[in-house]
Design an enzyme around this catalytic site. Structure first.
Site, PDB file in Angstrom:
ATOM      1  N   ARG A   1     -14.902  51.314 -11.000  1.00 59.41           N
ATOM      2  CA  ARG A   1     -13.954  50.901 -10.667  1.00 59.41           C
ATOM      3  C   ARG A   1     -13.117  49.733 -11.045  1.00 59.41           C
ATOM      4  NH1 ARG A   1     -17.118  52.117  -7.066  1.00 59.41           N
ATOM      5  NH2 ARG A   1     -17.432  50.676  -4.925  1.00 59.41           N
TER       6      ARG A   1
ATOM      7  N   LYS B   1     -16.976  37.681  -6.100  1.00 62.00           N
ATOM      8  CA  LYS B   1     -15.913  38.322  -6.765  1.00 62.00           C
ATOM      9  C   LYS B   1     -15.107  37.533  -6.953  1.00 62.00           C
ATOM     10  CE  LYS B   1     -16.907  43.518  -5.196  1.00 62.00           C
ATOM     11  NZ  LYS B   1     -16.234  44.328  -4.290  1.00 62.00           N
TER      12      LYS B   1
ATOM     13  N   CYS C   1     -15.762  54.453   0.721  1.00 59.28           N
ATOM     14  CA  CYS C   1     -15.717  55.266  -0.703  1.00 59.28           C
ATOM     15  C   CYS C   1     -16.881  55.478  -0.894  1.00 59.28           C
ATOM     16  CB  CYS C   1     -15.074  54.479  -2.307  1.00 59.28           C
ATOM     17  SG  CYS C   1     -13.329  54.392  -1.657  1.00 59.28           S
TER      18      CYS C   1
ATOM     19  N   CYS D   1     -30.571  61.367   4.703  1.00 61.18           N
ATOM     20  CA  CYS D   1     -29.309  61.323   4.228  1.00 61.18           C
ATOM     21  C   CYS D   1     -29.353  60.393   3.422  1.00 61.18           C
ATOM     22  CB  CYS D   1     -28.122  61.415   5.109  1.00 61.18           C
ATOM     23  SG  CYS D   1     -27.308  59.949   5.864  1.00 61.18           S
TER      24      CYS D   1
END
Length: 390
Positions: A80, A93, A195, A349
């Site tokens: 994305r 970044k 997210c 998990c």
């Protein structure tokens, strides 16, 4: 400088060609393009929202773009965060973003702030810019950006995304509402999944980020009707837009100083409580789990509390799926009791958080268990690299 001295702004011959499709628009024209060149915009974050909006602000001809980010490019970002590329994995970044911006438009000045935005530095970083665009993904930073914009009198172009839904508006503009009018109090920590936990459609931030860029350009040009006083909601699955009216709260607190936003959002308290629960909860490493599985013992149940779609992606051999939402609803508690039948419970998990939450619920029902530290992500990295990371 939303009202610059345009006589001092000149376009080169190459810029006339570059911006020709703007120049022939009566609503932009030469004056508008000069306004864009004179403008300065600060983007907080170069993630899902920051990536598309930075690309379009650069292409539009914003003269000065500031970027605040301290993260590095991860492979999972590339689904994305379209400003970054594979060759930038593991690198900052903001450097990746700057390189891409200058490749799109070498006439942009790009200022980099490779730091975490904080109450100590926010005012100094934001002060030189005309507009601030919030591309962040956490509540403490959103409140910080809002309060700093209010104190400095800067428009705050806001956007947020989650799964298949997004929202956008313009805060603190022309006596309009600010973020605290939409969210007077932050939600409890952990209530809204990240997210990384909840997922996000990769195209979604492109749509919301472009809306944010559009609003910033409209503010600079002084054209059209902005989202000031309107919260735009977008549902990608249904392909529907709708609006909610926003108004300033006449009794909202006056923002006179920046505060500890982690404290305001309850982060330290939540971490302390989590640490307390973890200290009381039995844990095991993935190495210990591997030894147990290889021992051939059958006196335990390995419980996977992730969602079914995650279970399809990757699983630890011998695990049994009972998703956390089922445990939270109560139906999964009875299912776990039936599975155990006197055996030992071990739960995992993706990274350890949801399984710890599940074990806390099961503990209240009289079921004790052991949590796998790091979850299946640690299993993939430390035990079996053939298990996909996601």
């Amino acid at each position: 400088m939303l009202n610059p001295n345009l006589d001092q702004i000149q376009l080169s011959k190459e810029e006339y060609e570059r911006y020709s499709r703007h120049l022939i628009l009566p609503e932009v024209g030469l004056e508008g393009q000069k306004r864009l060149k004179a403008a300065s915009v600060l983007c907080i974050g170069t993630g899902g929202l920051g990536s598309p909006l930075l690309l379009y602000l650069a292409a539009a001809g914003i003269g000065n773009i500031g970027i605040v980010d301290f993260d590095i490019v991860d492979r999972s970002n590339l689904q994305r965060q379209v400003i970054h590329g594979t060759s930038w994995i593991g690198k900052p970044k903001i450097q990746s973003a700057k390189d891409r911006i200058l490749e799109i438009n070498p006439y942009c000045q790009v200022d980099l702030y490779e730091t975490r935005l904080s109450a100590e530095n926010a005012l100094d970083i934001m002060r030189p810019y005309d507009i601030v665009i919030d591309g962040t993904d956490n509540f403490p930073t959103r409140y910080l950006v809002n309060d700093a914009c209010v104190m400095l009198g800067k428009p705050n172009v806001y956007g947020s995304i989650f799964r298949f839904e997004g929202q956008a508006t313009v805060f603190n503009y022309q006596d309009g509402p600010n973020y605290r009018d939409l969210y007077p109090e932050p939600p409890p920590p952990g209530l809204v999944p990240s997210c990384a936990e909840g997922g996000v459609l990769g195209i979604l931030p492109g749509i919301i980020g472009v809306i944010q860029a559009t609003e910033a350009v409209k503010i600079i040009l002084g054209q059209g009707t902005t989202l000031n006083g309107r919260l735009l909601l977008y549902d990608a699955l249904q392909m529907k837009f709708r609006e909610l009216k926003l108004r300033p709260n006449p009794i909202r607190p006056v923002i006179e100083k920046l505060i500890d936003y982690e404290e305001f959002c309850g982060i330290p308290q939540a971490k302390a409580e989590e640490a307390k629960q973890q200290a009381a909860m039995e844990e095991m490493t993935v190495q210990e789990l591997k030894q147990l599985l290889e021992s051939g013992s059958n006196d335990f149940v390995l419980l996977d509390v992730r969602n079914p779609n995650e279970y399809e992606i990757a699983r630890i051999p011998g695990s049994v799926l009972v998703p956390l939402p089922e445990i939270e609803s109560g139906s999964g508690v009875e299912k776990v009791k039936e599975l155990l039948n006197g055996h030992r419970l071990i739960a995992h998990c993706k990274m350890g958080g949801r399984s710890a939450k599940a074990l806390g619920i099961l503990h209240q029902a009289g079921i004790e268990g052991t949590n796998v530290k790091g979850g299946i992500q640690a299993w993939s990295r430390e035990i079996d690299s053939s298990v996909p990371e996601y």
